[in-house]
Design a protein around this motif. Structure first.
Motif, PDB file in Angstrom:
ATOM      1  N   VAL A  61      29.516  52.162  39.535  1.00  0.00           N
ATOM      2  CA  VAL A  61      30.471  51.056  39.518  1.00  0.00           C
ATOM      3  C   VAL A  61      31.870  51.632  39.677  1.00  0.00           C
ATOM      4  O   VAL A  61      32.214  52.617  39.016  1.00  0.00           O
ATOM      5  N   THR A  62      32.676  51.043  40.566  1.00  0.00           N
ATOM      6  CA  THR A  62      34.033  51.550  40.759  1.00  0.00           C
ATOM      7  C   THR A  62      34.895  51.191  39.553  1.00  0.00           C
ATOM      8  O   THR A  62      34.673  50.179  38.871  1.00  0.00           O
ATOM      9  N   HIS A  63      35.897  52.010  39.291  1.00  0.00           N
ATOM     10  CA  HIS A  63      36.768  51.793  38.144  1.00  0.00           C
ATOM     11  C   HIS A  63      37.538  50.488  38.276  1.00  0.00           C
ATOM     12  O   HIS A  63      37.740  49.757  37.281  1.00  0.00           O
ATOM     13  N   SER A  64      37.960  50.144  39.492  1.00  0.00           N
ATOM     14  CA  SER A  64      38.734  48.906  39.681  1.00  0.00           C
ATOM     15  C   SER A  64      37.886  47.672  39.389  1.00  0.00           C
ATOM     16  O   SER A  64      38.361  46.712  38.757  1.00  0.00           O
ATOM     17  N   ASN A  65      36.618  47.685  39.834  1.00  0.00           N
ATOM     18  CA  ASN A  65      35.736  46.556  39.542  1.00  0.00           C
ATOM     19  C   ASN A  65      35.430  46.463  38.054  1.00  0.00           C
ATOM     20  O   ASN A  65      35.352  45.364  37.493  1.00  0.00           O
ATOM     21  N   ALA A  66      35.268  47.614  37.412  1.00  0.00           N
ATOM     22  CA  ALA A  66      35.003  47.609  35.968  1.00  0.00           C
ATOM     23  C   ALA A  66      36.199  47.054  35.202  1.00  0.00           C
ATOM     24  O   ALA A  66      36.032  46.282  34.253  1.00  0.00           O
ATOM     25  N   GLU A  67      37.400  47.440  35.599  1.00  0.00           N
ATOM     26  CA  GLU A  67      38.597  46.912  34.936  1.00  0.00           C
ATOM     27  C   GLU A  67      38.715  45.409  35.141  1.00  0.00           C
ATOM     28  O   GLU A  67      39.098  44.671  34.221  1.00  0.00           O
ATOM     29  N   PHE A  68      38.402  44.945  36.341  1.00  0.00           N
ATOM     30  CA  PHE A  68      38.461  43.506  36.642  1.00  0.00           C
ATOM     31  C   PHE A  68      37.517  42.733  35.727  1.00  0.00           C
ATOM     32  O   PHE A  68      37.890  41.707  35.138  1.00  0.00           O
ATOM     33  N   VAL A  69      36.279  43.207  35.582  1.00  0.00           N
ATOM     34  CA  VAL A  69      35.293  42.511  34.767  1.00  0.00           C
ATOM     35  C   VAL A  69      35.625  42.631  33.285  1.00  0.00           C
ATOM     36  O   VAL A  69      35.503  41.655  32.527  1.00  0.00           O
ATOM     37  N   ALA A  70      36.068  43.811  32.853  1.00  0.00           N
ATOM     38  CA  ALA A  70      36.418  43.993  31.441  1.00  0.00           C
ATOM     39  C   ALA A  70      37.561  43.055  31.047  1.00  0.00           C
ATOM     40  O   ALA A  70      37.530  42.434  29.977  1.00  0.00           O
ATOM     41  N   HIS A  71      38.560  42.950  31.910  1.00  0.00           N
ATOM     42  CA  HIS A  71      39.687  42.055  31.636  1.00  0.00           C
ATOM     43  C   HIS A  71      39.210  40.603  31.593  1.00  0.00           C
ATOM     44  O   HIS A  71      39.623  39.822  30.717  1.00  0.00           O
ATOM     45  N   GLY A  80      42.000  34.212  40.309  1.00  0.00           N
ATOM     46  CA  GLY A  80      43.048  34.548  41.263  1.00  0.00           C
ATOM     47  C   GLY A  80      44.184  33.545  41.307  1.00  0.00           C
ATOM     48  O   GLY A  80      44.983  33.567  42.247  1.00  0.00           O
ATOM     49  N   LEU A  81      44.288  32.661  40.300  1.00  0.00           N
ATOM     50  CA  LEU A  81      45.309  31.615  40.314  1.00  0.00           C
ATOM     51  C   LEU A  81      46.671  32.148  39.888  1.00  0.00           C
ATOM     52  O   LEU A  81      46.779  32.883  38.900  1.00  0.00           O
ATOM     53  N   ASP A  82      47.687  31.769  40.627  1.00  0.00           N
ATOM     54  CA  ASP A  82      49.075  32.008  40.244  1.00  0.00           C
ATOM     55  C   ASP A  82      49.596  30.703  39.650  1.00  0.00           C
ATOM     56  O   ASP A  82      49.953  29.772  40.380  1.00  0.00           O
ATOM     57  N   VAL A  83      49.613  30.615  38.304  1.00  0.00           N
ATOM     58  CA  VAL A  83      49.985  29.357  37.661  1.00  0.00           C
ATOM     59  C   VAL A  83      51.449  29.009  37.910  1.00  0.00           C
ATOM     60  O   VAL A  83      51.852  27.858  37.717  1.00  0.00           O
ATOM     61  N   GLY A  84      52.254  29.989  38.349  1.00  0.00           N
ATOM     62  CA  GLY A  84      53.641  29.688  38.690  1.00  0.00           C
ATOM     63  C   GLY A  84      53.764  28.759  39.874  1.00  0.00           C
ATOM     64  O   GLY A  84      54.818  28.138  40.087  1.00  0.00           O
ATOM     65  N   LEU A  85      52.688  28.637  40.670  1.00  0.00           N
ATOM     66  CA  LEU A  85      52.690  27.742  41.823  1.00  0.00           C
ATOM     67  C   LEU A  85      52.154  26.353  41.482  1.00  0.00           C
ATOM     68  O   LEU A  85      52.047  25.500  42.372  1.00  0.00           O
ATOM     69  N   PRO A 177      43.917  38.899  46.578  1.00  0.00           N
ATOM     70  CA  PRO A 177      43.167  39.360  47.760  1.00  0.00           C
ATOM     71  C   PRO A 177      41.833  40.013  47.415  1.00  0.00           C
ATOM     72  O   PRO A 177      40.957  40.134  48.264  1.00  0.00           O
ATOM     73  N   ARG A 178      41.662  40.443  46.141  1.00  0.00           N
ATOM     74  CA  ARG A 178      40.393  41.067  45.751  1.00  0.00           C
ATOM     75  C   ARG A 178      39.227  40.092  45.840  1.00  0.00           C
ATOM     76  O   ARG A 178      38.058  40.511  45.942  1.00  0.00           O
ATOM     77  N   LEU A 179      39.509  38.794  45.799  1.00  0.00           N
ATOM     78  CA  LEU A 179      38.444  37.802  45.791  1.00  0.00           C
ATOM     79  C   LEU A 179      37.963  37.450  47.185  1.00  0.00           C
ATOM     80  O   LEU A 179      37.004  36.696  47.348  1.00  0.00           O
ATOM     81  N   GLN A 180      38.610  37.991  48.209  1.00  0.00           N
ATOM     82  CA  GLN A 180      38.149  37.785  49.577  1.00  0.00           C
ATOM     83  C   GLN A 180      37.017  38.769  49.859  1.00  0.00           C
ATOM     84  O   GLN A 180      37.137  39.960  49.595  1.00  0.00           O
ATOM     85  N   HIS A 181      35.918  38.263  50.369  1.00  0.00           N
ATOM     86  CA  HIS A 181      34.760  39.130  50.585  1.00  0.00           C
ATOM     87  C   HIS A 181      33.899  38.565  51.709  1.00  0.00           C
ATOM     88  O   HIS A 181      34.041  37.409  52.110  1.00  0.00           O
ATOM     89  N   THR A 182      32.993  39.399  52.190  1.00  0.00           N
ATOM     90  CA  THR A 182      32.063  39.011  53.245  1.00  0.00           C
ATOM     91  C   THR A 182      30.651  39.049  52.691  1.00  0.00           C
ATOM     92  O   THR A 182      30.254  40.023  52.044  1.00  0.00           O
TER      93      THR A 182
END
Length: 394
Positions: A61-71, A80-85, A177-182
């Motif tokens: 598992v990549t560290h970035s994906n692990a941090e994303f899931v842990a958070h 991926g929402l920017d509540v400021g918008l 942009p991390r949520l864009q996938h194929t």
């Protein structure tokens, strides 16, 4: 009803006014004890973290994906929402499809409320608008989204409530942009489903509601519906305010979120422990385990299901299909002996009926053209390589 009782029961209703103390206490609970402490979240946070970080150390598992899931498992996933918008207060009324299937939508909502994935908060005025709700809802910014209903193919007596977050602006505010996938499942099955191999198909039960929403985006997941308590289900005309605290169907950022959580992290956690060793293409929450020897395939599938259960990720038994050389997945029948990929007979007839009616039509709408093009593309995928050139004029 006290906040403590609601924290334990979650199926009750706070009558009269907005339960501001309860919601604030619930948000504080997430900040202090993590989103997995919510009654509606089944994931075993401590067990999950130990296995995940071990998989990171082993390179699965990549560290970035692990941090994303842990958070996300601690604070909730923000999609991926920017509540400021998302400034201001907006409300929308439910669609005809939901109102016509009131009993079925209420049943599905009741299940979410009973499991703690949605909060049934308080009554709202019959003529609910932003002005009338100002004294009811304490948030400076919020969205009351419109709800639609779509039938479930394998459960004719059920519908899936779908949230329209496009109209409320949540889709436009999804900026990660991390949520864009194929999705590569079709190519993966085509590559791995070798001659005379078998495949087992399974499905995660209620995939998106499995994950908690970040506490700071809860105000944008409000909706209004009828009383879902069984004794008042079909008779009450009083409308109530609800709030999702776990994922729903219709949020544009959730497919990418779930892909990172399940495909990139959970599946690779199982591989790091040698629970999974065979190829397993995944399409969102659908998966197909592929192998040459049925006994090994079945043993590995049972180990994987047990692993998921221990993490708190349930599987849907209704959609499980036993090992077979001819298997239905992603709307196609895959045959490893005949080396073919075909459409289901019922879908094929639906496609031909559409093509025949459109061929006779003097005009068709843009939506009909898009639907037709999509079905033509899927039909072409059952033909030999190179047949896609037949769609060039589209």
């Amino acid at each position: 009803m006290s906040g403590t009782a609601r924290l334990e029961g979650w199926a009750g209703v706070v009558l009269g006014a907005w339960p501001v103390d309860f919601v604030a206490r619930l948000q504080q609970q997430v900040r202090a004890r993590g989103a997995c402490s919510l009654p509606g979240v089944s994931i075993d946070y401590n067990r999950f973290m130990v296995i995940m970080w071990r998989a990171v150390s082993l390179g699965w598992v990549t560290h970035s994906n692990a941090e994303f899931v842990a958070h996300g498992l601690w604070h909730g996933f923000d999609c991926g929402l920017d509540v400021g918008l998302l400034r201001g207060r907006r409300r929308f009324r439910n669609y005809k499809s939901a109102l016509e299937a009131r009993a079925k939508v209420s049943k599905a909502t009741r299940v979410r409320v009973s499991k703690g994935k949605t909060l049934m908060l308080c009554p709202v005025p019959d003529d609910y608008n932003v002005q009338n709700l100002t004294s009811v809802i304490p948030f400076f910014d919020y969205r009351i989204f419109p709800m639609a209903a779509v039938p479930k193919a394998m459960e004719p007596d059920e519908v899936r409530p779908v949230s329209d977050h496009t109209k409320t602006g949540l889709k436009d505010a999804t900026c990660d942009p991390r949520l864009q996938h194929t999705l590569t499942a079709l190519d993966d099955i085509q590559r791995e489903f070798c001659f005379a191999y078998s495949m087992i198909v399974g499905d995660v039960d209620a995939a998106y509601p499995l994950l908690p929403l970040a506490w700071w985006i809860w105000p944008f997941f409000l909706f209004v519906w009828f009383d879902v308590r069984e004794e008042n289900d079909s008779t009450s005309s009083l409308m109530y305010l609800f709030m999702h605290v776990c994922g729903d169907f219709g949020t544009s950022g959730f497919p990418g979120t779930f892909k990172i959580f399940f495909t990139d992290v959970v599946v690779n956690m199982a591989r790091s422990m040698l629970i999974l060793t065979l190829p397993m293409p995944v399409f969102v929450d659908d998966m197909g385990l592929i192998g040459a020897i049925n006994s090994r395939l079945e043993r590995e599938w049972e180990r994987f299901k047990q692993f998921l259960r221990e993490l708190g990720v349930p599987m849907k038994e209704l959609k499980e299909r036993l090992a077979s050389t001819r298997q239905l997945m992603l709307g196609f029948w895959w045959d490893s002996v005949q080396r073919t990929r075909t459409l289901d007979d019922k879908k094929l007839e639906q496609y031909f009926e559409m093509f025949r009616s459109f061929a006779r039509a003097r005009s068709i709408s843009l939506t009909q053209m898009q639907s037709c093009a999509g079905r033509m593309q899927r039909s072409i995928m059952t033909l030999p390589p190179g047949a896609a050139c037949m769609l060039a004029s589209m």
